[in-house]
Design an enzyme around this catalytic site. Structure first.
Site, PDB file in Angstrom:
ATOM      1  N   ILE A 141      13.828 -11.394   0.704  1.00 45.68           N
ATOM      2  CA  ILE A 141      14.865 -12.366   0.301  1.00 45.68           C
ATOM      3  C   ILE A 141      14.244 -13.753   0.224  1.00 45.68           C
ATOM      4  O   ILE A 141      13.672 -14.225   1.206  1.00 45.68           O
ATOM      5  CB  ILE A 141      16.029 -12.419   1.321  1.00 45.68           C
ATOM      6  N   GLY A 192       7.456   1.950   6.975  1.00 49.94           N
ATOM      7  CA  GLY A 192       6.745   0.659   6.973  1.00 49.94           C
ATOM      8  C   GLY A 192       7.648  -0.517   7.298  1.00 49.94           C
ATOM      9  O   GLY A 192       7.301  -1.664   7.030  1.00 49.94           O
ATOM     10  N   LYS A 210      12.742 -14.924  13.653  1.00 48.70           N
ATOM     11  CA  LYS A 210      13.272 -15.353  12.347  1.00 48.70           C
ATOM     12  C   LYS A 210      14.381 -16.387  12.541  1.00 48.70           C
ATOM     13  O   LYS A 210      14.463 -17.366  11.779  1.00 48.70           O
ATOM     14  CB  LYS A 210      13.777 -14.137  11.574  1.00 48.70           C
TER      15      LYS A 210
HETATM   16  P1  NAP Z   1       0.142  -3.450   9.665  1.00 43.70           P
HETATM   17  O1  NAP Z   1       0.543  -2.410   8.692  1.00 43.70           O
HETATM   18  O2  NAP Z   1      -0.081  -3.040  11.082  1.00 43.70           O
HETATM   19  O3  NAP Z   1      -1.186  -4.152   9.106  1.00 43.70           O
HETATM   20  C1  NAP Z   1      -1.962  -5.044   9.858  1.00 43.70           C
HETATM   21  C2  NAP Z   1      -3.327  -5.187   9.181  1.00 43.70           C
HETATM   22  O4  NAP Z   1      -4.056  -6.198   9.864  1.00 43.70           O
HETATM   23  C3  NAP Z   1      -4.160  -3.931   9.207  1.00 43.70           C
HETATM   24  O5  NAP Z   1      -4.870  -3.788   8.004  1.00 43.70           O
HETATM   25  C4  NAP Z   1      -5.143  -4.172  10.364  1.00 43.70           C
HETATM   26  O6  NAP Z   1      -6.381  -3.519  10.190  1.00 43.70           O
HETATM   27  C5  NAP Z   1      -5.327  -5.677  10.251  1.00 43.70           C
HETATM   28  N1  NAP Z   1      -5.680  -6.317  11.512  1.00 43.70           N
HETATM   29  C6  NAP Z   1      -4.908  -6.414  12.623  1.00 43.70           C
HETATM   30  N2  NAP Z   1      -5.578  -7.089  13.578  1.00 43.70           N
HETATM   31  C7  NAP Z   1      -6.770  -7.421  13.064  1.00 43.70           C
HETATM   32  C8  NAP Z   1      -7.903  -8.118  13.562  1.00 43.70           C
HETATM   33  N3  NAP Z   1      -7.908  -8.607  14.804  1.00 43.70           N
HETATM   34  N4  NAP Z   1      -8.961  -8.276  12.748  1.00 43.70           N
HETATM   35  C9  NAP Z   1      -8.956  -7.793  11.501  1.00 43.70           C
HETATM   36  N5  NAP Z   1      -7.912  -7.131  10.949  1.00 43.70           N
HETATM   37  C10 NAP Z   1      -6.832  -6.945  11.734  1.00 43.70           C
HETATM   38  O7  NAP Z   1       1.201  -4.625   9.717  1.00 43.70           O
HETATM   39  P2  NAP Z   1       2.243  -5.080   8.572  1.00 43.70           P
HETATM   40  O8  NAP Z   1       3.498  -4.295   8.698  1.00 43.70           O
HETATM   41  O9  NAP Z   1       1.567  -5.148   7.257  1.00 43.70           O
HETATM   42  O10 NAP Z   1       2.624  -6.556   9.094  1.00 43.70           O
HETATM   43  C11 NAP Z   1       1.708  -7.612   8.949  1.00 43.70           C
HETATM   44  C12 NAP Z   1       2.436  -8.928   9.198  1.00 43.70           C
HETATM   45  O11 NAP Z   1       3.482  -9.070   8.274  1.00 43.70           O
HETATM   46  C13 NAP Z   1       3.063  -9.076  10.588  1.00 43.70           C
HETATM   47  O12 NAP Z   1       2.974 -10.415  10.999  1.00 43.70           O
HETATM   48  C14 NAP Z   1       4.521  -8.693  10.339  1.00 43.70           C
HETATM   49  O13 NAP Z   1       5.394  -9.292  11.275  1.00 43.70           O
HETATM   50  C15 NAP Z   1       4.709  -9.278   8.968  1.00 43.70           C
HETATM   51  N6  NAP Z   1       5.795  -8.681   8.168  1.00 43.70           N
HETATM   52  C16 NAP Z   1       5.879  -7.325   8.046  1.00 43.70           C
HETATM   53  C17 NAP Z   1       6.890  -6.780   7.250  1.00 43.70           C
HETATM   54  C18 NAP Z   1       7.046  -5.302   7.068  1.00 43.70           C
HETATM   55  O14 NAP Z   1       8.077  -4.886   6.518  1.00 43.70           O
HETATM   56  N7  NAP Z   1       6.105  -4.476   7.489  1.00 43.70           N
HETATM   57  C19 NAP Z   1       7.799  -7.631   6.608  1.00 43.70           C
HETATM   58  C20 NAP Z   1       7.684  -9.022   6.769  1.00 43.70           C
HETATM   59  C21 NAP Z   1       6.675  -9.522   7.547  1.00 43.70           C
HETATM   60  P3  NAP Z   1      -6.476  -1.903  10.192  1.00 43.70           P
HETATM   61  O15 NAP Z   1      -5.791  -1.474   8.932  1.00 43.70           O
HETATM   62  O16 NAP Z   1      -7.943  -1.605  10.189  1.00 43.70           O
HETATM   63  O17 NAP Z   1      -5.756  -1.470  11.444  1.00 43.70           O
HETATM   64  N1  HSE Z   2       9.937  -5.394  11.260  1.00 44.93           N
HETATM   65  C1  HSE Z   2      10.604  -6.310  10.426  1.00 44.93           C
HETATM   66  C2  HSE Z   2      12.004  -5.817  10.150  1.00 44.93           C
HETATM   67  C3  HSE Z   2       9.847  -6.498   9.152  1.00 44.93           C
HETATM   68  O1  HSE Z   2      12.270  -4.637  10.377  1.00 44.93           O
HETATM   69  O2  HSE Z   2      12.846  -6.610   9.719  1.00 44.93           O
HETATM   70  C4  HSE Z   2      10.408  -7.586   8.277  1.00 44.93           C
HETATM   71  O3  HSE Z   2      10.227  -8.830   8.857  1.00 44.93           O
END
Ligand code: NAP
Ligand code: HSE
Length: 431
Positions: A141, A192, A210
């Site tokens: 959003i 995810g 948030k």
């Molecule tokens: P994720 O799937 O766990 O991905 C994290 C990535 O970061 C992975 O590729 C991991 O490497 C890498 N990583 C973590 N620690 C690291 C380090 N110390 N050095 C190098 N690489 C590192 O997480 P995600 O769901 O994409 O979320 C990422 C961020 O976006 C978070 O802050 C989350 O709050 C935010 N977010 C997520 C969503 C959602 O819907 N998922 C929505 C909005 C915001 P590996 O792959 O090798 O483990």
């Molecule tokens: N884990 C978060 C959620 C990702 O479920 O809303 C989006 O910020």
């Protein structure tokens, strides 16, 4: 006009290539030529930092992978940093370093921003570059840009909404399909939606981060996660959902930030009973919805996918393009000074409440319970009773009362011999 001739190349250092980072790689690959045609900017991923460089990352050449995030920030061809790795402590230093080096940062990391937002905004202002955070709140959003730009002159009184996709998905599955809590959470993780540690979602902490970011931007004063009264959905049972449904309510995890006439800011995240006729009650699955109320605009509503790789990556990409355009023109947008907000404690909240409890089914018990409510100045609006053998389940909905009076009532009820168990207390949102 086409910008294909002499495009400006902007090199990206991507920190993290998981759900969000991986979706960004995919989206950028699909949209690269169109973005270049429309903006004259050739976006190139220069380095990708991950923990495990031996895992193949679709769309990423293996020579771009590094396991040291600093290598993806400091590379000479990296002009802009995208942080989608998550975490607070180590990540703070990395984002600080990028901003200090005059490289704009696009981040989806609400936990980091809610803990250290003012410091990072100051670092961005000092570096003269953007700190862009659209994806950090409500994933797909576009809410941050409206708050930072379109509504920056608006006198906002309240922002209320469903701010977490995982918990809304879980509650929807439990309500509509009778799913168990654990199964619904496992599905949300597989899709995810959930954080690396899903207790951040179900414990309300993700929504609290948030809410803190929203309050900071809406009221122009720093609000951190620790300022937000936070309750999660872990105590919500299928029985609570069924009872709420019978009374005409849906149970939703809400984030609510308000600024009173005295200038104090109240911020809270908790499950709430939402009347089935209220628009928030119809927000299902991983969708989020956010209401903004302001003196001039009256009411605004934002709705969309609140979690998941592609919706989030779409917002990250928009920020990347915006930051790249600003970098090309040597401009940046800062949020200005953020003094700490004066926080109003939850005790002063005024709300209607839902209380369920189990008591002995004997003459005089209901009168004793009603007396406790009355002595604490909490007026009962409705009551239902269901027999459970020699006990009864009593469900009360109150008129408006203060949180401190309601909590004192619960404390007194716990002391009554006839009351066996206080089941649930939920705030009730008025229609
Ligand atoms: P994720 O799937 O766990 O991905 C994290 C990535 O970061 C992975 O590729 C991991 O490497 C890498 N990583 C973590 N620690 C690291 C380090 N110390 N050095 C190098 N690489 C590192 O997480 P995600 O769901 O994409 O979320 C990422 C961020 O976006 C978070 O802050 C989350 O709050 C935010 N977010 C997520 C969503 C959602 O819907 N998922 C929505 C909005 C915001 P590996 O792959 O090798 O483990
Ligand atoms: N884990 C978060 C959620 C990702 O479920 O809303 C989006 O910020």
């Amino acid at each position: 006009m086409s910008h294909d001739l002499n495009p400006t190349t902007i090199g990206i250092g991507l920190l993290g290539c998981g759900t969000v980072g991986g979706s960004l790689v995919e989206l950028l690959d699909a949209r690269h030529d169109e973005i270049q045609r429309r903006t004259g900017i050739d976006l190139r991923i220069v380095r990708v930092a991950v923990r495990d460089t031996s895992t193949p990352r679709p769309g990423v050449a293996s020579e771009l992978l590094v396991d040291d995030p600093r290598a993806a920030i400091d590379h000479v061809d990296v002009d802009l940093v995208v942080e989608t790795m998550g975490g607070i402590d180590g990540t703070l230093e990395l984002v600080d370093a990028a901003l200090g080096a005059g490289k704009p940062v696009v981040t989806a990391n609400k936990a980091l921003l809610a803990a250290h937002g003012p410091r990072l905004h100051e670092a961005a202002a000092r570096g003269g570059v953007d700190l862009a955070l659209e994806a950090s709140v409500a994933a797909g959003i576009p809410l941050i840009r409206p708050l930072r730009e379109s509504l920056v002159g608006e006198d906002i009184s309240r922002v209320m909404g469903i701010l977490n996709g995982t918990t809304n998905y879980i509650l929807s599955q439990m309500t509509e399909h009778g799913a168990g809590y654990a199964d619904a959470l496992a599905d949300a993780q597989a899709l995810g939606y959930a954080e690396a540690d899903p207790t951040a979602d179900v414990g309300g902490h993700d929504a609290a981060a948030k809410a803190a970011i929203i309050a900071t931007l809406a009221f122009g004063a720093s609000v951190t996660s620790s300022d937000v009264h936070t309750e999660g959905i872990t105590t919500i049972t299928s029985e609570d959902i069924a009872l709420a449904g019978r009374l005409g309510y849906a149970i939703k995890l809400l984030g609510i930030v308000e600024r009173g006439a005295d200038g104090r800011v109240a911020a809270r995240v908790h499950p709430a009973m939402v009347p089935e006729t209220h628009p928030l009650a119809t927000v299902r699955d991983s969708f989020n919805a956010v209401f903004v109320e302001g003196a001039g605009v009256d009411q605004l509503m934002f709705y969309g996918r609140g979690a998941g790789g592609h919706p989030t990556a779409a917002m990250v990409l928009g920020d990347v393009i915006d930051a790249a355009i600003n970098l090309r023109s040597g401009t940046a947008r800062s949020v200005g000074p953020l003094p700490p907000a004066d926080i109003r404690p939850i005790d002063e909240l005024s709300s209607a409440y839902y209380v369920s409890l189990d008591a002995r089914d004997e003459p005089g018990v209901l009168a004793a319970i009603a007396q406790v409510f009355g002595e604490r100045g909490v007026s009962i609006r409705s009551m239902e009773q269901e027999g459970l053998g020699d006990q009864a389940r009593l469900v009360f909905i109150t008129h408006q009362a203060t949180e401190s009076d309601l909590q004192a009532t619960l404390e007194d009820l716990r002391g009554l011999d006839a009351v066996k168990n206080i089941g649930q207390m939920l705030r009730v949102i008025e229609a």
